[in-house]
Design a protein around this motif. Structure first.
Motif, PDB file in Angstrom:
ATOM      1  N   GLN A 220       0.828  -1.218   0.000  1.00  0.00           N
ATOM      2  CA  GLN A 220       0.000   0.000   0.000  1.00  0.00           C
ATOM      3  C   GLN A 220       0.858   1.262   0.000  1.00  0.00           C
ATOM      4  OE1 GLN A 220      -2.933  -1.655  -1.123  1.00  0.00           O
ATOM      5  NE2 GLN A 220      -3.400   0.454  -0.595  1.00  0.00           N
ATOM      6  N   VAL A 221       1.996   1.227   0.683  1.00  0.00           N
ATOM      7  CA  VAL A 221       2.906   2.382   0.669  1.00  0.00           C
ATOM      8  C   VAL A 221       3.333   2.641  -0.779  1.00  0.00           C
ATOM      9  CG1 VAL A 221       5.175   3.245   1.405  1.00  0.00           C
ATOM     10  CG2 VAL A 221       3.717   2.011   3.032  1.00  0.00           C
ATOM     11  N   GLU A 222       3.668   1.540  -1.478  1.00  0.00           N
ATOM     12  CA  GLU A 222       4.100   1.633  -2.877  1.00  0.00           C
ATOM     13  C   GLU A 222       2.979   2.145  -3.785  1.00  0.00           C
ATOM     14  OE1 GLU A 222       5.683  -1.735  -5.595  1.00  0.00           O
ATOM     15  OE2 GLU A 222       6.768  -1.886  -3.704  1.00  0.00           O
ATOM     16  N   GLU A 223       1.767   1.613  -3.593  1.00  0.00           N
ATOM     17  CA  GLU A 223       0.622   2.020  -4.431  1.00  0.00           C
ATOM     18  C   GLU A 223       0.358   3.516  -4.293  1.00  0.00           C
ATOM     19  OE1 GLU A 223      -0.509  -0.057  -6.542  1.00  0.00           O
ATOM     20  OE2 GLU A 223      -1.378  -1.881  -5.690  1.00  0.00           O
ATOM     21  N   GLU A 224       0.373   3.995  -3.058  1.00  0.00           N
ATOM     22  CA  GLU A 224       0.105   5.421  -2.833  1.00  0.00           C
ATOM     23  C   GLU A 224       1.218   6.278  -3.416  1.00  0.00           C
ATOM     24  OE1 GLU A 224      -1.048   6.623   1.106  1.00  0.00           O
ATOM     25  OE2 GLU A 224      -2.265   4.818   1.400  1.00  0.00           O
TER      26      GLU A 224
END
Ligand code: MG
Length: 173
Positions: free
Chosen positions: A127-131
């Protein structure tokens, strides 16, 4: 055996991942029709990734002796005013997914479910990467503004994105 609360939450998460997949597929279809083939390719790959996320959760629930319940996928938007608008929707949506994953993690702590906590670790980093990716594309699209050549160049770049099977699925079984 998995607790009924965790099972329900995982089934809700599976549905949320499929909704994400459907949202990005819709964006892919929209931008393909608009002639932005590279952006369409980027969203088609995002669609595959989201399907993989659902699959990771389904496999996990099965491995815990749980029962997967596939629920209806709600309708998604079908058009966007610009690539910038689509990536702003993407970021807003990913922030919601992050909140869902965090709630799931909090529930796993409450239920003393260490295995589920462990399984969620990968998703927390993901999720850190997606954001970050969505934020980066928003920044670039803001810089591009109404410069057609710059948008064309970004579209060309996004055309080269290829699908990689997410790690938990690539190493599973
Ligand atoms: Mg996802």
């Amino acid at each position: 055996m998995i607790s009924p609360k965790i099972q329900d939450a995982l089934n809700a998460q599976i549905n949320a991942e499929f909704w994400s997949a459907y949202l990005y597929l819709s964006m892919g279809m929209h931008f393909e029709a608009e002639g932005h083939k590279g952006i369409a390719n980027w969203f088609r790959i995002q669609f595959k990734e989201e399907q993989a996320h659902a699959e990771i959760f389904m496999n996990y629930l099965l491995s815990r002796g749980g029962h997967v319940e596939l629920k209806p996928i709600e309708a998604v938007p079908t058009s966007w005013t610009s690539p910038l608008a689509a990536y702003q929707d993407t970021l807003a949506h990913e922030e919601k997914v992050t909140a869902l994953i965090n709630s799931l993690y909090a529930l796993a702590i409450e239920e003393n479910d260490y295995a589920t906590r462990g399984k969620l670790d990968w998703f927390i980093s993901e999720q850190v990467e997606e954001e970050e990716t969505a934020r980066d594309l928003i920044d670039r699209l803001k810089l591009i503004g109404d410069n057609g050549l710059a948008l064309y160049m970004l579209d060309q770049e996004l055309a080269s994105r290829t699908y990689n099977v997410p790690a938990p699925l690539a190493t599973a079984k």
